[in-house]
Structures are given as C-alpha cells and as structure tokens.
Design a protein around this motif. Structure first.
Motif, PDB file in Angstrom:
ATOM      1  N   HIS A  61       0.783  -1.234   0.000  1.00  0.00           N
ATOM      2  CA  HIS A  61       0.000   0.000   0.000  1.00  0.00           C
ATOM      3  C   HIS A  61       0.820   1.292   0.000  1.00  0.00           C
ATOM      4  O   HIS A  61       0.313   2.328  -0.450  1.00  0.00           O
ATOM      5  N   GLY A  65      -5.347  -2.123   4.851  1.00  0.00           N
ATOM      6  CA  GLY A  65      -5.772  -1.007   4.019  1.00  0.00           C
ATOM      7  C   GLY A  65      -6.145   0.220   4.832  1.00  0.00           C
ATOM      8  O   GLY A  65      -5.770   1.347   4.496  1.00  0.00           O
ATOM      9  N   ALA A  66      -6.877  -0.001   5.923  1.00  0.00           N
ATOM     10  CA  ALA A  66      -7.282   1.121   6.774  1.00  0.00           C
ATOM     11  C   ALA A  66      -6.074   1.765   7.447  1.00  0.00           C
ATOM     12  O   ALA A  66      -6.021   2.992   7.599  1.00  0.00           O
ATOM     13  N   ASP A 103      -4.385   3.876   4.882  1.00  0.00           N
ATOM     14  CA  ASP A 103      -5.187   5.082   4.618  1.00  0.00           C
ATOM     15  C   ASP A 103      -4.985   6.123   5.719  1.00  0.00           C
ATOM     16  O   ASP A 103      -4.909   7.326   5.438  1.00  0.00           O
ATOM     17  N   ALA A 104      -4.911   5.664   6.974  1.00  0.00           N
ATOM     18  CA  ALA A 104      -4.717   6.594   8.086  1.00  0.00           C
ATOM     19  C   ALA A 104      -3.368   7.306   7.964  1.00  0.00           C
ATOM     20  O   ALA A 104      -3.269   8.515   8.216  1.00  0.00           O
ATOM     21  N   ARG A 152      -1.657   7.864   5.159  1.00  0.00           N
ATOM     22  CA  ARG A 152      -1.731   8.795   4.018  1.00  0.00           C
ATOM     23  C   ARG A 152      -2.513  10.048   4.399  1.00  0.00           C
ATOM     24  O   ARG A 152      -2.160  11.162   3.998  1.00  0.00           O
ATOM     25  N   THR A 153      -3.583   9.857   5.179  1.00  0.00           N
ATOM     26  CA  THR A 153      -4.396  11.002   5.590  1.00  0.00           C
ATOM     27  C   THR A 153      -3.580  11.997   6.407  1.00  0.00           C
ATOM     28  O   THR A 153      -3.628  13.212   6.167  1.00  0.00           O
TER      29      THR A 153
END
Length: 407
Positions: A253, A351-352, A355-356, A358-359
């Motif tokens: 990811h 994945g989550a 995402d955290a 990247r956020t």
C-alpha cells in the motif's frame, strides 16, 4: 516504615522499560528504601542512562541465578510458584536467607517486588507487608501470541507454549492471595489477573509515565514523507508488529507511494537488516543516544501492535514529542484517555492502516490538531509526578488501614 525493593536486574538503562518503571516508581517511595538485586540473567554491557544510587539507603547485588545447570525436576511443576526453588535449590536458599537477613538488619516493614519472577522469593519473607508490581500480565501476552501471530508455533513448540501458558495462569491467578497489594501497568492487565483469580477489585492499576525530556514545548512537525517506529527490536511483539507493517501494509500500500520507514532501536532481526540493506526507503538506525533528534524528521509514528500487553512507552513519548501516532486499538488499549481523531488515528486492517497514514501525511491541519490533543493528554495524565503520587498513595492507604488491595 522501611522498604526493601527487589529487582531482577541492575537498574541502569534508559532503553529498558523495566528499568525506567523501577527507577521512577522508587523515586516516589514515601520512606527509607533499600534495593536488593537478584539477577536472573547474565549481565551484559549496554547503554547506561539511569542512576538509582541516590534513591536507596543501600544497594546489594546477590548472586546471579543463570550460571549452572538447572535441575530436571523443574519440568514437573504445575505452576511457576516454585520454579527457582525447583531448578536451583541451592541458589534459591542462599538468596532467601540473605533477603531474610536484610529484612532483620534494616528493620524492613514493607517489601516491593518488581516482576512475577521474584514472587516466590518475596513470599518467604515473614512479618512484612508485600507489594508486587506485575507490570504486564504474562498470561495476556501469551494468550494473544497463541491466538494469532505472523509466526505461530507448531508441533512440539506449540505444546510447550500451551504448557507454559497453563503454568502462568496458575501463578498469576494466585497472586492476590499471596501478596498484600498487587499492581499492574494497565486495566487490561489488571482484568486478566482478576479473571484468573475470580474476583474483582483485588488488583490496582498504576500506569507508566513519560520522562520530562519528552514534554518540552512542541517542536515543529517533521517534514519527511515517511513514518518512524522505535523500541527494542528483540522484543517479540515489536518484531511481529514490524513484520505485519512491512509485509501487509507498507509493501502493498505505501512503498510505491514513496513512504519511507525509519526503524530505531537495538537488536534488529536478520530479516529486517537484510531488507534495509537493499531497500532505500527503509532506514535502520540501531540504538541511538538521542531519540528526539532521530525521530524529529518524521511526522508519523506507527504502532501496529497485534500481540503483547502492557502500556507502550513509545506512544507516550510520541505524544510528548509531537509525532502523530497511527496505531491499532490494541496498541493503545492501556491509555483509556485516547480518542480516535482527537489525539491519534487508530486503524485495524492493512488497508485502513495505510489510509490513516496517508491522511495524516497529506493533511497538516489534521496533524496539528492530533499533535496538540496528544500533547495535552500526556501532560495532564502521564507525567511521572502524577503517576508517582498514585504509587505513594498505595503505601499511605496500607499504613492507615483504610484500603487493602489483595489479601
């Protein structure tokens, strides 16, 4: 009141969570204290950063237990209550007798034991009030390791692990009956021991604090496009966390997005060293003297813990230094004040979790809010002075007879 402190190693290293906890809690003992060190491992040279001599009226190091062959009858035990006595009866008797002499010579009234491994020596001391700091529940750690890990055991090793867990359960479940006060580092660890004992309210929780060195005014946030992880890499839950992050989160990811990973700490496993040797996005620093400087370039600290128990000191340190934490829920279960989106980001699946990260990396306003919220949290709840008052209150309550935790 005169207090004898029993520790299983010399208290010297800032890289050891055990050493830090012993040193800071002993700094808040409310009476004259004496330290007896009963080494359970051969001593090795390492970084020294803690001086405890001023905390104690006397310090004595007893003969270490590691040298020599263990007796085979230790395999017949059904718990760990008498492991030292079964495995090395001569050394056990010598340590017990010397501790009894110290109690008499120093007119000791209270004995504080750091770690379950020394419990069987402490319970042989008569006429004293005994306080046991379990720190992490070994049962909780073992249960989680057996229930799910990147590297589960099989065959004979699985049988050995299950047998070891059974022994730990028998020992931890009996601790509230054998000690006047039992303490753990977190509510989950406390609940684990109370579950084994079958009673509630028989164990106290006193967390770790964070050193004032990590509580300076917030520095400017790191600007590198990357994340950092730190800790002792010889600790199995840390190795598992890094394996999980690299193989299930970073590689699929984040690698193609150029997200760097900096790993700080000693005892890196060979697979991690080999990966870092040919992967330019991975930096492996080893042990560093100045953690603040090493992690300052990175805006995010990852805490992808899946096993283990206790309180993760690195989370409190990150909060103090203004490094945004992205963690699994298990990784911060020992810090009940945390709030997702207010003091850190939590995520479970690969994945989550990605995402955290990247956020936070792309949203500086969110990062600023998380930094400020985390810093307030640690300032309000986790300074060592505040934690130390809880520790001192144990002895005040016991002495006044108004409160007893345990027997």
């Amino acid at each position: 009141m005169r207090i004898l402190v029993m520790a299983s190693r010399r208290i010297a290293s800032r890289q050891s969570g055990y050493d830090l906890r012993v040193a800071h809690l002993c700094a808040h003992l409310p009476a004259e204290a004496h330290l007896a060190v009963i080494p359970l491992e051969d001593e090795t040279d390492g970084p020294v950063g803690i001086t405890v001599d001023p905390l104690f009226a006397s310090i004595e190091v007893l003969t270490a237990f590691p040298p020599g062959r263990e007796r085979a009858r230790r395999y017949l035990r059904t718990s760990n209550d008498h492991y030292m006595q079964l495995s090395r009866p001569g050394r056990f008797a010598a340590a017990r007798d010397r501790l009894r002499e110290i109690v008499t010579e120093k007119e000791i009234t209270h004995v504080v034991v750091f770690g379950v491994a020394l419990a069987e020596l402490a319970v042989t001391l008569e006429g004293v009030t005994t306080v046991l700091d379990v720190c992490d529940s070994g049962v909780l750690t073992s249960e989680r390791a057996l229930s799910g890990s990147a590297h589960p055991s099989h065959g004979v090793q699985l049988w050995k692990d299950r047998l070891a867990l059974r022994r730990k359960k028998a020992t931890e479940g009996s601790l509230p009956d054998r000690f006047d006060v039992v303490v753990t580092i977190s509510e989950p660890d406390t609940r684990a021991i109370e579950r084994l004992h079958g009673s509630r309210g028989v164990v106290r929780t006193i967390p770790n604090g964070v050193d004032d060195a990590f509580l300076a005014p917030l520095p400017e946030p790191g600007t590198r496009h990357g994340v950092v992880f730190w800790g002792n890499l010889g600790f199995a839950p840390n190795r598992d966390a890094l394996w999980f992050f690299l193989n299930e989160i970073w590689e699929p990811h984040l690698r193609d997005a150029g997200v760097e990973l900096c790993v700080v700490g000693p005892n890196a496993p060979s697979w991690l060293a080999e990966l870092a040797a040919h992967e330019p996005l991975i930096v492996l620093t080893g042990y560093v003297e100045d953690l603040r400087s090493a992690v300052a370039p990175y805006p995010v600290m990852i805490n992808p813990m899946r096993t283990g128990s206790g309180l993760k000191n690195k989370v409190l340190e990150a909060f103090g230094m203004g490094v945004v934490v992205v963690s699994t829920r298990l990784g911060v279960e020992a810090i009940p004040e945390v709030r997702d989106g207010a003091s850190l980001m939590t995520a479970e699946g690969p994945g989550a979790f990605a995402d955290a990260i990247r956020t936070v990396l792309k949203d500086p306003e969110l990062a600023a809010e998380l930094r400020a919220g985390a810093h307030r949290l640690v300032e309000e709840h986790y300074r060592w002075d505040a934690v130390g008052r809880q520790w001192a209150d144990l002895f005040a309550a016991e002495s006044s007879g108004t409160e007893r935790a345990g027997r």
